[in-house]
Design a protein around this motif. Structure first.
Motif, PDB file in Angstrom:
ATOM      1  N   GLN A  15       0.825  -1.211   0.000  1.00 37.35           N
ATOM      2  CA  GLN A  15       0.000   0.000   0.000  1.00 37.35           C
ATOM      3  C   GLN A  15       0.861   1.263   0.000  1.00 37.35           C
ATOM      4  O   GLN A  15       0.506   2.269   0.595  1.00 37.35           O
ATOM      5  N   SER A  16       1.995   1.188  -0.661  1.00 35.22           N
ATOM      6  CA  SER A  16       2.919   2.313  -0.692  1.00 35.22           C
ATOM      7  C   SER A  16       3.649   2.350  -2.025  1.00 35.22           C
ATOM      8  O   SER A  16       3.901   1.315  -2.641  1.00 35.22           O
ATOM      9  N   LEU A  17       4.012   3.562  -2.438  1.00 36.64           N
ATOM     10  CA  LEU A  17       4.808   3.726  -3.655  1.00 36.64           C
ATOM     11  C   LEU A  17       6.301   3.718  -3.357  1.00 36.64           C
ATOM     12  O   LEU A  17       7.114   3.811  -4.267  1.00 36.64           O
ATOM     13  N   GLU A  18       6.642   3.619  -2.091  1.00 38.55           N
ATOM     14  CA  GLU A  18       8.039   3.645  -1.671  1.00 38.55           C
ATOM     15  C   GLU A  18       8.630   2.229  -1.694  1.00 38.55           C
ATOM     16  O   GLU A  18       7.930   1.241  -1.549  1.00 38.55           O
ATOM     17  N   ASN A  19       9.930   2.167  -1.859  1.00 41.58           N
ATOM     18  CA  ASN A  19      10.706   0.925  -1.753  1.00 41.58           C
ATOM     19  C   ASN A  19      10.236  -0.173  -2.696  1.00 41.58           C
ATOM     20  O   ASN A  19      10.152  -1.337  -2.319  1.00 41.58           O
ATOM     21  N   VAL A  20       9.926   0.180  -3.913  1.00 45.22           N
ATOM     22  CA  VAL A  20       9.568  -0.811  -4.928  1.00 45.22           C
ATOM     23  C   VAL A  20      10.870  -1.309  -5.545  1.00 45.22           C
ATOM     24  O   VAL A  20      11.672  -0.532  -6.058  1.00 45.22           O
ATOM     25  N   SER A  21      11.099  -2.612  -5.477  1.00 48.10           N
ATOM     26  CA  SER A  21      12.336  -3.175  -6.020  1.00 48.10           C
ATOM     27  C   SER A  21      12.102  -3.612  -7.464  1.00 48.10           C
ATOM     28  O   SER A  21      10.976  -3.870  -7.881  1.00 48.10           O
ATOM     29  N   TYR A  22      13.183  -3.679  -8.199  1.00 49.98           N
ATOM     30  CA  TYR A  22      13.076  -4.055  -9.603  1.00 49.98           C
ATOM     31  C   TYR A  22      14.318  -4.811 -10.026  1.00 49.98           C
ATOM     32  O   TYR A  22      15.350  -4.789  -9.363  1.00 49.98           O
ATOM     33  N   ASN A  23      14.196  -5.468 -11.157  1.00 47.93           N
ATOM     34  CA  ASN A  23      15.296  -6.214 -11.737  1.00 47.93           C
ATOM     35  C   ASN A  23      16.217  -5.235 -12.464  1.00 47.93           C
ATOM     36  O   ASN A  23      15.773  -4.531 -13.367  1.00 47.93           O
ATOM     37  N   PRO A  24      17.496  -5.165 -12.107  1.00 48.84           N
ATOM     38  CA  PRO A  24      18.394  -4.200 -12.752  1.00 48.84           C
ATOM     39  C   PRO A  24      18.553  -4.410 -14.263  1.00 48.84           C
ATOM     40  O   PRO A  24      18.882  -3.487 -14.983  1.00 48.84           O
ATOM     41  N   GLU A  25      18.304  -5.617 -14.745  1.00 49.72           N
ATOM     42  CA  GLU A  25      18.447  -5.877 -16.175  1.00 49.72           C
ATOM     43  C   GLU A  25      17.335  -5.209 -17.000  1.00 49.72           C
ATOM     44  O   GLU A  25      17.514  -4.959 -18.185  1.00 49.72           O
ATOM     45  N   SER A  26      16.214  -4.951 -16.375  1.00 45.73           N
ATOM     46  CA  SER A  26      15.116  -4.305 -17.095  1.00 45.73           C
ATOM     47  C   SER A  26      14.720  -3.005 -16.388  1.00 45.73           C
ATOM     48  O   SER A  26      13.548  -2.729 -16.178  1.00 45.73           O
ATOM     49  N   GLN A  27      15.703  -2.231 -16.045  1.00 47.56           N
ATOM     50  CA  GLN A  27      15.501  -0.990 -15.294  1.00 47.56           C
ATOM     51  C   GLN A  27      14.612   0.002 -16.049  1.00 47.56           C
ATOM     52  O   GLN A  27      13.747   0.628 -15.465  1.00 47.56           O
ATOM     53  N   TYR A  28      14.833   0.139 -17.348  1.00 47.86           N
ATOM     54  CA  TYR A  28      14.050   1.096 -18.124  1.00 47.86           C
ATOM     55  C   TYR A  28      12.571   0.725 -18.141  1.00 47.86           C
ATOM     56  O   TYR A  28      11.705   1.570 -17.942  1.00 47.86           O
ATOM     57  N   THR A  29      12.273  -0.548 -18.371  1.00 47.67           N
ATOM     58  CA  THR A  29      10.885  -0.998 -18.404  1.00 47.67           C
ATOM     59  C   THR A  29      10.204  -0.743 -17.064  1.00 47.67           C
ATOM     60  O   THR A  29       9.092  -0.227 -17.004  1.00 47.67           O
ATOM     61  N   TYR A  30      10.904  -1.090 -15.985  1.00 43.55           N
ATOM     62  CA  TYR A  30      10.352  -0.866 -14.649  1.00 43.55           C
ATOM     63  C   TYR A  30      10.124   0.616 -14.389  1.00 43.55           C
ATOM     64  O   TYR A  30       9.101   1.008 -13.840  1.00 43.55           O
TER      65      TYR A  30
END
Length: 142
Positions: A112-127
């Motif tokens: 329930q927050s927009l903070e601390n969303v992790s992502y895959n560094p290989e697809s950083q642009y898409t994320y």
């Protein structure tokens, strides 16, 4: 030196123009004050409602193909985040869009927050493109 009374002669037309000018000046000042004051009246206190309940949409375009992002909110919760109207050519040309979107949506809905969303560094642009579109949509509901 004689002390004779001095008379001032006013024409009725000048008095009317002066009165109208004063009324217009006061109206202008009141209008400016009302336009630029902060609105302190709200329907509910800020601690009670975080969002305006409803379904909010935004659009992003990948290679000329629009995709619709829908966010369903109630007063205090992010209920769901979905991607609508995704063209098959986008899914074929950008195979990471759907999994990246589902990952971001699940993280935001579960925390329930927009903070601390992790992502895959290989697809950083898409994320980042998807995350920014989701954030813009949710922020439009505040």
């Amino acid at each position: 030196m004689s002390k004779s009374p001095k008379f001032m002669v006013f024409h009725l037309k000048e008095l009317i123009y002066t009165f109208i000018l004063i009324v217009l000046g006061i109206a202008l000042i009141i209008t400016l004050v009302l336009m630029f004051r902060k609105d302190t009246t709200t329907s509910a206190p800020a601690s009670d409602c975080t969002y305006k309940a409803g379904v909010y949409s935004s659009y992003i375009t990948l290679n000329g193909n629009p995709m619709e992002i829908q966010v369903v909110l109630d007063d205090n919760h992010i209920n769901s985040i979905t991607i609508e109207n995704i063209d098959d050519s986008v899914a074929t040309m950008y195979p990471l869009v759907k999994p990246a979107f589902e990952d971001i949506a699940n993280q935001i809905v579960s925390t329930q927050s927009l903070e601390n969303v992790s992502y895959n560094p290989e697809s950083q642009y898409t994320y980042s493109v998807l995350y920014n579109a989701i954030c813009d949509t949710i922020n439009s509901a505040k």
